[in-house]
Design a protein around this motif. Structure first.
Motif, PDB file in Angstrom:
ATOM      1  N   GLU A  43      -5.759  -3.276   4.074  1.00 18.77           N
ATOM      2  CA  GLU A  43      -5.734  -1.845   3.791  1.00 18.77           C
ATOM      3  C   GLU A  43      -5.300  -1.551   2.363  1.00 18.77           C
ATOM      4  O   GLU A  43      -4.281  -2.062   1.881  1.00 18.77           O
ATOM      5  CB  GLU A  43      -4.790  -1.152   4.772  1.00 18.77           C
TER       6      GLU A  43
ATOM      7  N   ARG B  33      -1.217  -2.112   9.320  1.00 26.62           N
ATOM      8  CA  ARG B  33      -1.225  -3.113   8.252  1.00 26.62           C
ATOM      9  C   ARG B  33      -1.131  -4.514   8.861  1.00 26.62           C
ATOM     10  O   ARG B  33      -0.245  -4.795   9.667  1.00 26.62           O
ATOM     11  CB  ARG B  33      -0.076  -2.879   7.283  1.00 26.62           C
TER      12      ARG B  33
ATOM     13  N   ASN C  87      -4.951   4.227   6.754  1.00 25.20           N
ATOM     14  CA  ASN C  87      -5.415   4.216   8.134  1.00 25.20           C
ATOM     15  C   ASN C  87      -4.562   5.086   9.043  1.00 25.20           C
ATOM     16  O   ASN C  87      -5.050   5.583  10.067  1.00 25.20           O
ATOM     17  CB  ASN C  87      -5.427   2.784   8.683  1.00 25.20           C
TER      18      ASN C  87
ATOM     19  N   SER D  73     -10.358  -0.293   4.091  1.00 24.81           N
ATOM     20  CA  SER D  73      -9.518   0.192   5.186  1.00 24.81           C
ATOM     21  C   SER D  73      -9.218  -0.951   6.150  1.00 24.81           C
ATOM     22  O   SER D  73      -8.230  -0.919   6.871  1.00 24.81           O
ATOM     23  CB  SER D  73     -10.211   1.334   5.927  1.00 24.81           C
ATOM     24  N   GLN D  74     -10.085  -1.984   6.146  1.00 22.07           N
ATOM     25  CA  GLN D  74      -9.840  -3.217   6.878  1.00 22.07           C
ATOM     26  C   GLN D  74     -10.629  -4.340   6.190  1.00 22.07           C
ATOM     27  O   GLN D  74     -11.651  -4.059   5.560  1.00 22.07           O
ATOM     28  CB  GLN D  74     -10.269  -3.099   8.350  1.00 22.07           C
TER      29      GLN D  74
END
Length: 741
Positions: free
Chosen positions: A74, A593, A221, A70-71
């Motif tokens: 992403e 993003r 996200n 997610s980080q």
């Protein structure tokens, strides 16, 4: 007949419902996309909890893999491999997790901290949806130093980290990275009574060194996640169920040795002994409904409140710290309140457990009866019982009933001798909260009822306290389109009754100031709006509604919040203000993003305004907030707020409405990467009022971590504030005709 303030809010409410109705048909399946699955395996050989994962039993279970970021990037596969295996037997569920690191043990970051405290370190989090209803969350977290965290969120509620179950975990850092070996008793969990079960499960790993957060069950996200997107834990076969009854009696002895400040005080003792006996009980009514009870509870181990000097007209709020009331308190939350950006507003409070066992409210009566008095520090709780849990049919239940003892203060009488004065009556407190989850948790309907009843035999206390207080409320939480859109609504009606002097005190309280000389006179019908010293009851209502888009890059919200002047439930809740109609709207752009110059960014633009029931504009503001997370993981944000001149119906504390100056406020916030040994931060601000006054502040926060178990911080701060008008006191002046005397 609909009250005028509710009529003014109806267009927004109807718009909310119309939008909900037009979009409800878009609701798809509970799972927006295919979910990963892993199978739990019956433990066939011993497992030693040492963090090594070298037992043969672990080799029989296939691991959960395939984590996605997610980080920082992403949707991409995690750069650090994670394997999580699940075993079980009749009493425990076992978790064996291997977190590989390309730098081996040298790449692992860890910190020591207290349980449930956040740490800037590697983390592994497991979340179980044990009823597989796409709502409940039972969360377990651990870092490489073995620091545990746990939280529980039944139904469509927030996570409650005051829940501290008994479970074991051992971690180990080695040449491959780090491992975690967990053993969680089934007795600490709530689940269906079926033998064969499938649970929802999510696994999240944070690799602090590279700031990589990866998920086993992944979603974008900018999407609304949660249990509806979890993966599946299959293959569980549970034959045994936890023991039903737990008893914990206690005996406490106390010795106090203090220096007597006034030798003439007959109640001051240099040496004092005391004791008490009581106990706690926990009984499982069903596999997921728990009865908790306490008799003559001892809260001596609870952390004391900080000392506060309060010169305002409003009560100071202190959080609940007593274990009996903390556990399961999320079950009693009502109405919900959420905003992307708002200020000077709160949800409708319906239950504040610190009202039970509070300091005696008649202390002033005892102190006025003679030169010396001895008032109990707190009201004794004779007994309290609580039922919390969730049924298999989607009902979340929270019921609590408590009885507090009649308290007397010893008084040295003016004419000589000693007497007793009642300072708190025998009182019963009752709260019942029920919610029903429908459509896989996308629609939640709920209700709440509260009651306080006092046995007021003393005439002095009868003029101070109400005899009884009731509230009934209804709330709704509706989401659709995979929870991208959401409507929250809640409403409640309250009533208090008692001696006219007690009701007069409530009318004149800082929450409403009925005695203001410039208030518009209205009739007292079902709801009480007019100042009347002869009244023996007070009734009012509260209402809240919000419609929002909570998924995607563009988000928005519109909401209204109303409290009629007569709403009052402060005997069992925390209520500081009534008599307002508040409304707000925000638009929120988020960029999740990463680009060539930032990792995330966004801004919020919106405004709010508020009127009292006389139609006076008491609040209005426009705000702009922006934030950027650069590639170096610093955090930066800026904030501007503009408030024009408005009216203030509280500043003169019962006097007429006055003008409040307008304001422009600016704030900048910058902090370096929180994972580093040296972390710097600052958030200076400046404001200017329409009266020409200026306020500014500056600070520098410095935090150094020379070792995992040691953190040193320094925070110099400077603040300069100016004000043209401040409340000092109120004086009667018949010649001040322009100011209502």
């Amino acid at each position: 007949m609909i009250p005028r303030p509710l009529r003014s809010a109806l267009p927004l409410v109807l718009a909310c419902l119309a939008a909900a109705g037009s979009l409800a048909a878009q609701t798809g399946s509970v799972h927006p996309e295919a979910s990963p699955a892993v199978r739990a395996v019956l433990r066939a050989s011993p497992v030693v909890l040492d963090g090594r994962l070298d037992e043969a039993a672990w080799l029989e279970a296939l691991p959960a893999t395939g984590f996605r970021q997610s980080q920082p990037t992403e949707g991409q596969p995690a750069t650090q491999r994670t394997e999580v295996r699940i075993l079980f037997d009749d009493a425990f569920i076992y978790v064996g997790a291997r977190m590989f690191d390309e730098q081996g043990g040298a790449g692992v970051r860890s910190r020591l901290a207290r349980r449930d405290n956040e740490t800037d370190s590697d983390l592994l989090t497991l979340v179980f949806d044990t009823f597989h209803d796409h709502l409940g969350r039972t969360q377990f977290t651990v870092n490489p130093s073995g620091v545990k965290g746990d939280a529980y969120g039944p139904g469509n509620t927030g996570l409650d980290d005051s829940w501290d179950p008994v479970w074991d975990v051992v971690t180990r850092i080695d040449s491959l990275g780090w491992t975690a070996e967990m053993r969680i008793p089934f007795s600490q969990l709530r689940f269906p009574r079926d033998t064969a079960q499938t649970w929802g499960m999510q696994i999240v790993r944070l690799a602090s060194r590279i700031n990589e957060r990866s998920h086993w069950a992944w979603w974008p996200n900018n999407a609304v996640g949660g249990p509806q997107r979890y993966g599946h834990l299959e293959g569980l076969v549970i034959h045994a169920h936890p023991e039903r009854l737990e008893l914990m009696p206690y005996v406490v002895g106390r010795s106090a040795n203090v220096q007597v400040a006034d030798p003439a005080d007959p109640f001051a003792k240099a040496h004092d002994l005391g004791s008490r006996v009581g106990g706690d009980l926990r009984y499982l009514l069903t596999s997921n409904l728990t009865l908790s009870a306490t008799f003559n509870p001892d809260f001596g181990q609870v952390e004391v409140d900080p000392a506060v000097v309060n010169l305002s007209a409003f009560e100071t709020f202190f959080p609940e710290r007593r274990p009996f009331f903390i556990e399961g308190q999320g079950m009693f939350g009502f109405g919900g309140f959420s905003c992307y950006f708002c200020s000077n507003v709160s949800s409708l409070s319906t239950f504040f457990s610190r009202r039970v066992g509070r300091q005696p409210q008649g202390a002033g009566i005892a102190q006025a009866a003679g030169p010396y008095s001895h008032v109990p520090d707190n009201t004794t709780i004779l007994g309290a019982a609580k039922i919390t849990g969730r049924t298999g049919h989607g009902y979340s239940v929270g019921i609590v009933d408590a009885v507090t003892r009649r308290e007397n203060a010893r008084v040295s009488l003016l004419g000589g001798g000693e007497g007793q004065v009642e300072v708190e009556p025998l009182t019963n407190y009752f709260v019942a909260r029920v919610k029903r989850d429908l459509r896989g948790g996308n629609l939640v309907l709920g209700g709440i009822a509260t009651s306080v009843r006092r046995s007021l035999g003393d005439s002095a206390l009868a003029t101070l306290l109400t005899r009884h207080s009731e509230l009934a409320g209804f709330d709704l939480d509706w989401s659709w389109s995979h929870r991208t859109y959401n409507v929250i609504m809640s409403s409640a009606i309250s009533q208090v009754a008692g001696d006219s002097a007690a009701i007069l005190r409530i009318q004149r309280s800082s929450a409403r100031y009925y005695q203001r000389p410039d208030r518009t006179e209205t009739s007292n019908g079902l709801f009480t709006d007019t100042y009347d010293p002869a009244r023996t009851s007070l009734r009012g209502y509260g209402f809240y509604a919000r419609v929002a888009k909570e998924g995607g890059n563009w988000l928005w919200e519109a909401q209204t919040n109303i409290r009629s002047p007569g709403v009052e439930n402060n005997d069992i809740a925390f209520l500081t203000r009534t008599d307002y109609r508040w409304m707000a709207a925000n638009i929120f752009r988020q960029n999740t993003r990463p680009t060539s110059w930032y990792r995330s960014s966004g801004f919020i633009l919106g405004g709010q305004q508020q009127y009292n029931y006389d139609g006076d504009l008491t609040d209005r503001q426009v705000q702009l907030f922006g934030f950027v997370t650069p590639l170096n993981y610093w955090n930066t944000s800026a904030f501007w707020l503009h408030r024009p001149e408005v009216f203030d119906d509280r500043l003169t504390r019962g006097g007429p409405v006055v003008r409040r100056a307008g304001l422009d406020y600016y704030q900048l916030s910058v902090s370096t990467d929180s994972r580093r040994r040296l972390v710097l931060g600052t958030n200076p601000s400046i404001s200017r009022s329409s009266e020409g006054t200026h306020n500014w502040s500056g600070n520098l926060d410095v935090r150094v971590r020379p070792a995992p178990s040691l953190s040193l911080s320094l925070g110099p701060f400077y603040d300069h504030s100016e004000a043209r008008a401040q409340y000092v006191t109120a004086l009667s002046d018949p010649t001040a005709t322009a100011f209502s005397g």
